[in-house]
Write a protein that holds these residues in place. Structure first.
Motif, short mmCIF file in Angstrom:
data_model
loop_
_atom_site.label_atom_id
_atom_site.label_comp_id
_atom_site.label_asym_id
_atom_site.label_seq_id
_atom_site.Cartn_x
_atom_site.Cartn_y
_atom_site.Cartn_z
N TRP A 232 47.16 70.51 31.94
CA TRP A 232 46.79 70.78 30.94
C TRP A 232 47.88 70.58 29.76
O TRP A 232 49.24 70.60 29.79
N CYS A 233 47.02 69.77 29.14
CA CYS A 233 47.88 68.64 28.03
C CYS A 233 47.24 68.68 27.25
O CYS A 233 45.61 68.12 27.98
N SER A 234 47.61 68.23 26.03
CA SER A 234 46.65 67.95 24.31
C SER A 234 44.98 66.72 24.52
O SER A 234 44.49 66.71 25.08
N SER A 235 46.43 65.91 25.75
CA SER A 235 45.06 64.45 26.26
C SER A 235 44.01 65.09 26.95
O SER A 235 42.91 64.87 26.75
N THR A 236 43.62 65.86 27.83
CA THR A 236 42.96 66.37 28.42
C THR A 236 42.08 67.05 28.05
O THR A 236 40.69 66.62 27.97
N PHE A 237 42.47 67.88 26.90
CA PHE A 237 41.70 68.58 25.77
C PHE A 237 41.01 67.80 24.75
O PHE A 237 39.78 67.90 24.25
N ILE A 238 41.49 66.82 24.30
CA ILE A 238 40.54 65.90 23.54
C ILE A 238 40.34 65.09 23.92
O ILE A 238 38.46 64.76 23.67
N GLU A 239 39.97 64.60 25.43
CA GLU A 239 38.88 63.62 26.62
C GLU A 239 38.22 64.94 26.60
O GLU A 239 36.85 64.24 26.22
N ILE A 240 37.93 66.32 26.40
CA ILE A 240 36.96 67.69 26.80
C ILE A 240 36.36 67.65 25.75
O ILE A 240 34.74 66.69 25.49
N GLY A 241 36.98 67.35 24.90
CA GLY A 241 36.17 67.46 23.29
C GLY A 241 35.81 66.47 22.82
O GLY A 241 33.78 66.08 22.50
N LYS A 242 35.76 65.34 23.28
CA LYS A 242 34.93 64.28 22.67
C LYS A 242 33.63 63.88 23.52
O LYS A 242 32.70 63.03 22.63
N PHE A 243 33.57 64.67 24.31
CA PHE A 243 31.36 64.29 25.01
C PHE A 243 30.99 65.46 23.69
O PHE A 243 30.26 64.76 23.84
N TRP A 244 31.43 65.62 22.90
CA TRP A 244 30.78 66.47 21.55
C TRP A 244 30.97 66.09 20.08
O TRP A 244 30.63 65.87 19.22
#
Ligand SMILES: O=C(O)CCC(=O)C(=O)O
Ligand SMILES: [Fe+2]
Length: 741
Positions: A232-244
């Motif tokens: 749970w950290c911003s880099s994980t979310f940023i990576e997830i968001g990158k799919f779209w």
């Protein structure tokens, strides 16, 4: 496993164009299978290399090229580059341990095939709408700009205006794209050439409108469920968001790890489907499925509501109501706000019950104001009715004690107090708008240099406007001196707007009273303030218990005194133009006077919003009282200049009607208000207006065709002007231009 899961599994390898998963299992192997189409063949090869034979949980996945029958019409009928090029091969994707033999006959007869899906749905028909071409006239005078940063359309509008471009209408197109429409091709070309280089700082690209070159883009909130806590950290979310697309920001709960039920982020994407898929997060060799869902209700577009709210500012209460309704539902930020409010009410009750010391009450009020930061309340007191009810009373008549008394009485009985929600602050703060640094420094520089100037310069009018007695109509000769403008009315407009008037004759106690009344009002609990709300613009609401008769009287006294000052100013201005002293006031029919109290809550990031965007006042003249918190700015020589408050000094804003009557000698002043980071600000403008049916035109003495001073404007009624002003859409041309000959 579903289509979304499959898509996510393959997305890291390239652009996944389609995913199809028949509902039936393969009859021979009882396996699930599906098809994934990539944009490029290499992407498919990479996916096969990396995923074929990989074990995921209790499955092993088999990935191979799909096989299409040669006579399949799809490949030839559709634009399926990727499909045409693929090598024929086994057509089954299996979720079972690798089968030795794979078959392609499993397609259920009653379900649609992948080929059908590619053709446009199970019915085999493309959902196609034949559209009629419209709007080419104005579209061809438009450009599309891609912003570097999120930025409010009003901010951009101000930027264009301060860059001398009045005819640009800016509309948000989704994502970072804005459409900028001009009145003429020449203006468009000037913009595209951008010789000043000011505007290019705001855009990463600018091009003439061409639909085919602009991919649709949008901003959306997405929520992720199931993100493992050790990831749970911003880099994980940023990576997830990158799919779209690109992640713009995480919501506060996610960023600060306040709640782990879902991780939420705001992304910009050109993906058109509603996002509802499963991605996989791998940590320490273990893969965790994470469901990612778009929040279709979260408000992500702001421009429409800002236009609505611009109208609101001037008190069309019906629109106020609509805007409030429009702003709240579905907007997660406003949900948070509601929760805060509820908590706050409890907190306040508690504070009142348990400890009614001043300090604590102060604290509670402070909390509430913070919680209400997102709402800008505008209280309007109007003595319109009073002025109309004594119709026919002109400038000179106001000196008579009898009329004054009756005016006071009527004013006291009819003072309106309309509370308008003014959503710009609300909307803008929610929208994480950023003003590019370049523009911020311009504002900051100006403020600094202005601080110096304001010490040097004296108020433009000193000593000269004080009435011996407010009710005294005799204005000594020398009062006109200050407005003996040495043929420079325009610079006087600016000076009056920047330097203000001192020794104006409005007693200090009256000024203190209205400041106090405004402060007291804005500190009332919201529920109290709302009691004064009315959605009927014609209704004059008697002030509620929070404003007793004494207060009414104080407001009325202030209005009357400001009226005296205004009339003296009008006399001086008339004379400065070489006209009879009562010329201007004689053009107004029954004079109208509105008083507003504007409340600008502190904003932790003031550079991200405006309190009030750049505008000229549509009325004749505005007498503006500020408290001691800076915020007002005036556009001077293409730059915004801060007008720092000077105690007991009024700022005089020349309005559009004065510009018309003086045939452009006096210019109406473009001004705006910015908010302060840690202090609330209250300003109290008094707008002086002609009656709605007064016919406004340039004074004949100031129109001289031979002297190359033809009339600049057509004649119009003030009602016509006012309607046009509020209905023209904020982003279009200057309203005065619409009335030019
Ligand atoms: O708050 C201010 O200083 C400006 C207010 C203003 O311009 C207006 O209400 O029209
Ligand atoms: Fe204004």
């Amino acid at each position: 496993m579903d289509v979304g899961w499959l898509r996510q599994l393959f997305t890291p390898f390239g652009r996944v164009e389609d995913v199809y998963m028949p509902s039936k299992r393969s009859s021979s192997f009882n396996t699930k299978f599906g098809f994934v189409r990539f944009k490029r063949r290499e992407e498919a090869i990479n996916a096969i290399e990396d995923l074929d034979g990989v074990a995921i949980r209790n499955f092993t996945i088999v990935v191979q090229f799909a096989k299409y029958s040669k006579d399949n019409p799809v490949t030839s009928q559709m634009n399926l580059d990727g499909v045409k090029k693929v090598n024929p091969g086994p057509s089954i994707h299996s979720w079972q341990p690798k089968p030795t033999e794979l078959q392609s006959k499993q397609r259920a007869s009653n379900s649609s095939s992948y080929a059908d899906i590619l053709k446009g749905g199970s019915s085999g028909r493309l959902k196609l709408v034949e559209a009629k071409e419209v709007g080419l006239g104005w579209l061809q005078k438009s450009a599309v700009g891609k912003l570097i940063n999120f930025c409010h359309v009003n901010t951009l509008q101000d930027l264009f205006i301060s860059n001398g471009t009045w005819d640009a209408q800016i509309r948000h197109m989704g994502g970072l794209n804005v459409l900028i429409s001009f009145d003429s091709i020449e203006s468009l070309n000037d913009f595209l050439k951008d010789e000043t280089k000011v505007l290019s700082k705001w855009f990463s690209s600018v091009q003439a409108w061409d639909n085919q070159k602009i991919p649709p883009s949008r901003c959306v909130w997405i929520s992720c469920y199931g993100v493992p806590l050790n990831a749970w950290c911003s880099s994980t979310f940023i990576e997830i968001g990158k799919f779209w697309g690109d992640v713009i920001k995480l919501d506060e709960l996610t960023e600060k790890s306040i709640a782990f039920d879902k991780g939420r982020m705001f992304i910009i994407t050109d993906y058109l489907d509603c996002i509802n898929e499963v991605v996989h997060v791998k940590i320490n060799g273990v893969i965790f499925p994470v469901k990612v869902i778009e929040d279709p209700m979260a408000e992500t577009s702001w421009e429409k509501r800002v236009f609505t709210s611009i109208k609101i500012k001037k008190g069309n209460d019906k629109e106020v109501k609509e805007a409030v309704v429009e702003t709240d539902p579905g907007d997660d930020e406003s949900l948070d706000f509601d929760v805060d409010k509820a908590e706050l009410e409890n907190e306040m009750e508690f504070v009142e019950e348990v400890a009614e010391t001043n300090v604590e009450v102060e604290k509670a009020i402070g909390t509430e104001e913070r919680a209400l930061q997102l709402i800008n309340v505008n209280m309007q007191g109007s003595i319109d009715k009073a002025a109309n009810s004594s119709s026919g009373v002109e400038a000179s008549g106001w000196g008579s004690g009898k009329i004054m008394d009756s005016m006071r009485e009527t004013a006291a009985n009819n003072t309106t107090l309309n509370i308008n929600f003014d959503p710009p602050t609300f909307v803008r703060l929610n929208m994480c708008i950023q003003i590019p640094r370049a523009s911020l420094s311009i504002l900051a520089d100006n403020q600094d240099s202005w601080v110096e100037d304001s010490v040097k310069e004296n108020p433009v009018i000193d000593e000269n406007l004080r009435g011996e007695n407010d009710e005294d109509e005799i204005i000594p000769e020398h009062h006109t001196e200050a407005y003996r403008i040495e043929n420079e009315p325009h610079s006087t407009s600016i000076k009056a707007a920047i330097n203000g008037v001192k020794n104006h004759g409005v007693p200090e106690t009256m000024i203190e009273n209205v400041h106090r009344i405004a402060r007291e009002f804005f500190r009332l609990p919201e529920s109290e303030r709302l009691k004064n709300y009315s959605d009927d613009p014609s209704k004059t609401t008697r002030l509620s218990t929070s404003f007793n008769v004494k207060t009414d009287k104080e407001v009325a006294e202030y209005c009357t005194s400001v009226r005296g000052l205004t009339l003296r100013l009008l006399g001086a201005i008339s004379e400065s133009l070489g006209l009879d002293r009562d010329y201007v006031s004689g053009q107004l029919g029954s004079h109208g006077q509105h008083m507003a109290m504007n409340y600008y809550p502190p904003c932790p990031e003031p550079e991200l919003t405006y309190g009030l965007p750049g505008h000229t006042d549509p009325n004749l003249i505005t007498i503006l009282l500020q408290d001691d918190v800076p915020g007002l700015q005036v556009l001077h020589k293409g730059k915004w200049v801060a007008v720092n408050p000077i105690p007991n000094t009024f700022i005089i804003n020349i309005g559009d009607q004065m510009q018309v009557i003086s045939n452009d000698r006096y210019k109406s002043v473009l001004h705006r208000a910015v908010v302060n980071s840690d202090r609330e600000r209250i300003s109290i403008p008094t707008f002086y207006c002609p009656s709605p049916d007064a016919v406004i035109g340039s004074a004949p003495e100031l129109v001289d065709d031979e002297d190359r001073r033809p009339a600049v404007y057509k004649k119009f009624t003030y009602q016509e002007y006012y309607d046009k002003f509020w209905n023209r859409g904020f982003a279009t041309e200057c309203c005065l231009d619409m009335f030019k000959v």
